[in-house]
Scaffold this active site. Structure first.
Site, PDB file in Angstrom:
ATOM      1  N   CYS A  60       0.844  -1.193   0.000  1.00 51.93           N
ATOM      2  CA  CYS A  60       0.000   0.000   0.000  1.00 51.93           C
ATOM      3  C   CYS A  60       0.882   1.247   0.000  1.00 51.93           C
ATOM      4  O   CYS A  60       1.773   1.378   0.837  1.00 51.93           O
ATOM      5  CB  CYS A  60      -0.881  -0.055   1.245  1.00 51.93           C
ATOM      6  SG  CYS A  60      -1.255   1.524   1.977  1.00 51.93           S
ATOM      7  N   GLU A  61       0.661   2.127  -0.945  1.00 51.57           N
ATOM      8  CA  GLU A  61       1.551   3.284  -1.065  1.00 51.57           C
ATOM      9  C   GLU A  61       1.269   4.359  -0.005  1.00 51.57           C
ATOM     10  O   GLU A  61       2.051   5.280   0.155  1.00 51.57           O
ATOM     11  CB  GLU A  61       1.473   3.881  -2.470  1.00 51.57           C
ATOM     12  CG  GLU A  61       0.165   4.561  -2.813  1.00 51.57           C
ATOM     13  CD  GLU A  61       0.145   5.033  -4.260  1.00 51.57           C
ATOM     14  OE1 GLU A  61       0.958   4.554  -5.066  1.00 51.57           O
ATOM     15  OE2 GLU A  61      -0.687   5.901  -4.579  1.00 51.57           O
ATOM     16  N   HIS A  62       0.174   4.235   0.698  1.00 48.99           N
ATOM     17  CA  HIS A  62      -0.124   5.221   1.742  1.00 48.99           C
ATOM     18  C   HIS A  62       0.599   4.908   3.055  1.00 48.99           C
ATOM     19  O   HIS A  62       0.917   5.807   3.809  1.00 48.99           O
ATOM     20  CB  HIS A  62      -1.637   5.276   2.001  1.00 48.99           C
ATOM     21  CG  HIS A  62      -2.410   5.734   0.803  1.00 48.99           C
ATOM     22  ND1 HIS A  62      -3.666   5.272   0.496  1.00 48.99           N
ATOM     23  CD2 HIS A  62      -2.074   6.613  -0.174  1.00 48.99           C
ATOM     24  CE1 HIS A  62      -4.074   5.842  -0.629  1.00 48.99           C
ATOM     25  NE2 HIS A  62      -3.136   6.652  -1.049  1.00 48.99           N
ATOM     26  N   HIS A  63       0.831   3.626   3.326  1.00 49.51           N
ATOM     27  CA  HIS A  63       1.449   3.235   4.599  1.00 49.51           C
ATOM     28  C   HIS A  63       2.697   2.384   4.419  1.00 49.51           C
ATOM     29  O   HIS A  63       3.345   2.041   5.393  1.00 49.51           O
ATOM     30  CB  HIS A  63       0.442   2.445   5.448  1.00 49.51           C
ATOM     31  CG  HIS A  63      -0.822   3.194   5.756  1.00 49.51           C
ATOM     32  ND1 HIS A  63      -1.961   3.101   4.980  1.00 49.51           N
ATOM     33  CD2 HIS A  63      -1.110   4.065   6.750  1.00 49.51           C
ATOM     34  CE1 HIS A  63      -2.907   3.876   5.499  1.00 49.51           C
ATOM     35  NE2 HIS A  63      -2.420   4.473   6.559  1.00 49.51           N
ATOM     36  N   GLN A 102      -5.056  -0.607  -4.324  1.00 51.66           N
ATOM     37  CA  GLN A 102      -5.738  -1.736  -4.957  1.00 51.66           C
ATOM     38  C   GLN A 102      -6.591  -1.317  -6.154  1.00 51.66           C
ATOM     39  O   GLN A 102      -6.619  -1.994  -7.183  1.00 51.66           O
ATOM     40  CB  GLN A 102      -6.593  -2.456  -3.907  1.00 51.66           C
ATOM     41  CG  GLN A 102      -7.271  -3.709  -4.469  1.00 51.66           C
ATOM     42  CD  GLN A 102      -8.076  -4.445  -3.422  1.00 51.66           C
ATOM     43  OE1 GLN A 102      -7.768  -4.381  -2.239  1.00 51.66           O
ATOM     44  NE2 GLN A 102      -9.100  -5.153  -3.854  1.00 51.66           N
ATOM     45  N   HIS A 127      -5.682  -5.812   3.727  1.00 44.58           N
ATOM     46  CA  HIS A 127      -4.711  -4.719   3.850  1.00 44.58           C
ATOM     47  C   HIS A 127      -4.191  -4.656   5.272  1.00 44.58           C
ATOM     48  O   HIS A 127      -4.963  -4.431   6.211  1.00 44.58           O
ATOM     49  CB  HIS A 127      -5.374  -3.383   3.480  1.00 44.58           C
ATOM     50  CG  HIS A 127      -5.718  -3.270   2.029  1.00 44.58           C
ATOM     51  ND1 HIS A 127      -5.134  -2.355   1.187  1.00 44.58           N
ATOM     52  CD2 HIS A 127      -6.584  -3.998   1.272  1.00 44.58           C
ATOM     53  CE1 HIS A 127      -5.638  -2.505  -0.033  1.00 44.58           C
ATOM     54  NE2 HIS A 127      -6.515  -3.489  -0.006  1.00 44.58           N
ATOM     55  N   CYS A 155      -2.586  -2.397   6.647  1.00 44.12           N
ATOM     56  CA  CYS A 155      -2.788  -1.079   7.259  1.00 44.12           C
ATOM     57  C   CYS A 155      -4.194  -0.948   7.843  1.00 44.12           C
ATOM     58  O   CYS A 155      -4.473  -0.021   8.598  1.00 44.12           O
ATOM     59  CB  CYS A 155      -2.493   0.040   6.252  1.00 44.12           C
ATOM     60  SG  CYS A 155      -3.522   0.026   4.783  1.00 44.12           S
TER      61      CYS A 155
HETATM   62 ZN    ZN Z   1      -2.663   1.640   3.590  1.00 41.31          ZN
END
Ligand code: ZN
Length: 186
Positions: free
Chosen positions: A76-79, A117, A145, A147
């Site tokens: 996941c590119e956010h976390h 995703q 996920h 995260c």
């Molecule tokens: Zn994430």
């Protein structure tokens, strides 16, 4: 290509940032280990799905082909936490098919990079439309996920499902239903 020196420096800073002693025995090789691991888990950034999807065979029929339960691991590119699950890829050939392993490789190429995703689902569908030029493509991803399950709302086992329909699958409920029917055959 992963820049090992930059990654190693970043991991050292990160460990320092959380208050760790980067020189203790268990951590001393961690920056290097992570840098080498990144060659694999971010390896998709250097790969071209077009190469995989260019090896085609000619066929007469135009029946739906479904490759299901393709296991994938992404980040996941956010976390920068893993999300992983299964991809199901179907297409309706227009005179050409690819080897089934190429569909799995295409999933892997888009998984092995910082991702979300929803975008990954569309990228797989678009790559197949572009390079194989079938009559239509349908992609469904189901993933857990980390995260979401390890932090924040903490919902272990919850799955995120995303789909992308292209070509004749778009707005064709009957065809999409056939896809879900084939998917449910275990
Ligand atoms: Zn994430």
């Amino acid at each position: 290509m992963v820049n090992h020196e930059k990654v190693k420096e970043a991991v050292r800073l990160l460990l320092e940032g959380i208050g760790e002693d980067v020189n203790r025995e268990g951590l001393v090789d961690t920056p290097d280990r992570i840098a080498r691991m990144f060659d694999e888990i971010y390896g998709g950034m250097d790969e071209d799905a077009g190469e995989q999807l260019s090896k085609v065979f000619t066929v007469d029929n135009s029946e739906m082909v479904l490759e299901k339960d393709i296991v994938f691991y992404s980040m996941c590119e956010h976390h920068l936490m893993p999300f992983y699950g299964r991809a199901h890829v179907a297409y309706i050939p227009d005179g050409r098919v690819v080897g089934l392993s190429k569909l799995a490789r295409t999933v892997e190429i888009y998984a092995r990079r910082p991702q979300i995703q929803e975008r990954m689902t569309g990228e797989i569908a678009d790559a197949i439309m572009k390079h194989l030029a079938p009559k239509g493509v349908m992609v469904l991803l189901e993933a857990e996920h980390m995260c979401m399950t390890m932090r924040g709302i903490k919902k272990p086992g919850s799955k995120t499902v995303s789909s992308a329909a292209r070509g004749i699958f778009e707005n064709n409920e009957e065809l999409q239903n056939r896809f879900y029917q084939m998917l449910s055959l275990r």
